[in-house]
Design a protein around this motif. Structure first.
Motif, PDB file in Angstrom:
ATOM      1  N   ILE A  28      16.617  27.899  59.538  1.00 58.90           N
ATOM      2  CA  ILE A  28      16.271  26.764  58.686  1.00 58.90           C
ATOM      3  C   ILE A  28      14.837  26.372  59.014  1.00 58.90           C
ATOM      4  O   ILE A  28      14.476  26.216  60.189  1.00 58.90           O
ATOM      5  CB  ILE A  28      17.221  25.576  58.922  1.00 58.90           C
ATOM      6  CG1 ILE A  28      18.626  25.941  58.469  1.00 58.90           C
ATOM      7  CG2 ILE A  28      16.702  24.322  58.216  1.00 58.90           C
ATOM      8  CD1 ILE A  28      19.673  24.906  58.811  1.00 58.90           C
ATOM      9  N   THR A  47      18.608  26.298  63.275  1.00 58.87           N
ATOM     10  CA  THR A  47      19.713  27.018  62.634  1.00 58.87           C
ATOM     11  C   THR A  47      20.728  25.976  62.192  1.00 58.87           C
ATOM     12  O   THR A  47      20.549  24.783  62.426  1.00 58.87           O
ATOM     13  CB  THR A  47      20.382  28.000  63.612  1.00 58.87           C
ATOM     14  OG1 THR A  47      21.002  27.255  64.666  1.00 58.87           O
ATOM     15  CG2 THR A  47      19.384  28.996  64.195  1.00 58.87           C
ATOM     16  N   LYS A  48      21.824  26.432  61.619  1.00 60.43           N
ATOM     17  CA  LYS A  48      22.861  25.483  61.199  1.00 60.43           C
ATOM     18  C   LYS A  48      23.499  24.781  62.396  1.00 60.43           C
ATOM     19  O   LYS A  48      24.019  23.693  62.269  1.00 60.43           O
ATOM     20  CB  LYS A  48      23.915  26.191  60.371  1.00 60.43           C
ATOM     21  CG  LYS A  48      23.378  26.627  59.028  1.00 60.43           C
ATOM     22  CD  LYS A  48      24.404  27.328  58.212  1.00 60.43           C
ATOM     23  CE  LYS A  48      23.768  27.751  56.892  1.00 60.43           C
ATOM     24  NZ  LYS A  48      24.671  28.470  56.038  1.00 60.43           N
ATOM     25  N   GLU A  49      23.414  25.400  63.577  1.00 53.72           N
ATOM     26  CA  GLU A  49      24.004  24.813  64.776  1.00 53.72           C
ATOM     27  C   GLU A  49      23.042  23.888  65.523  1.00 53.72           C
ATOM     28  O   GLU A  49      23.453  22.904  66.111  1.00 53.72           O
ATOM     29  CB  GLU A  49      24.481  25.919  65.737  1.00 53.72           C
ATOM     30  CG  GLU A  49      25.681  26.705  65.255  1.00 53.72           C
ATOM     31  CD  GLU A  49      25.303  27.781  64.249  1.00 53.72           C
ATOM     32  OE1 GLU A  49      24.171  28.307  64.313  1.00 53.72           O
ATOM     33  OE2 GLU A  49      26.130  28.088  63.381  1.00 53.72           O
TER      34      GLU A  49
END
Length: 158
Positions: free
Chosen positions: A73, A90-92
């Motif tokens: 991202i 990132t998504k995490e």
């Protein structure tokens, strides 16, 4: 649409050859032949879609770049005062730093300090989508310092 189909088929054929499957299914071979007959350049499809530009023409102040990536991202919002508000990660795991930006010798530099002694990102060779889906949102292809090709959606900030 034909370019997208051709690109998908080319990726599938390359994957088949890497896994030892040298013969593509007949349906794929016939579709590739059909696209070749229609004049689709399968070897240089990505370049057909984009035209060279420069950062001055992109006019970054007031623009937003969003990385097109399945994992990473990167959302960059450019301000006229030289700041970039960013969301990266990132998504995490996400971070929201504020960077400085400038264009030097045709390369977009992002740094965490005003003197650019440490550079977070260097993006060069901007190419904009030749036939945008809309004027409000276009695709921008760039080359990162590590020679990796990246694509961003380019839009006006809201």
């Amino acid at each position: 649409m034909r370019l997208l189909i051709a690109a998908s088929l080319l990726v599938l054929l390359q994957a088949c050859s890497r896994t030892g499957h040298t013969d593509a299914p007949p349906a794929i071979n016939s579709k590739m032949a059909e696209l070749a007959d229609e004049g689709v350049n399968r070897l240089n499809m990505a370049e057909d879609k984009f035209q060279d530009t420069d950062w001055g023409k992109v006019n970054l102040p007031g623009k937003r770049l969003e990385l097109i990536d399945p994992v990473g991202i990167e959302d960059l919002r450019f301000h006229a005062d030289g700041h970039v508000t960013a969301t990266i990660g990132t998504k995490e795991v996400l971070a929201a730093p504020i960077f400085y930006w400038k264009v030097k010798n045709g390369v977009l530099l992002l740094s965490d300090n005003k003197n650019f002694s440490s550079v977070f990102s260097e993006l060069s060779a901007p190419r904009v989508e030749a036939l945008p889906a809309s004027d409000a949102k276009r695709i921008l292809s760039v080359t990162a310092k590590n020679s990796r090709q990246l694509q961003y959606t380019l839009s006006q900030q809201r």
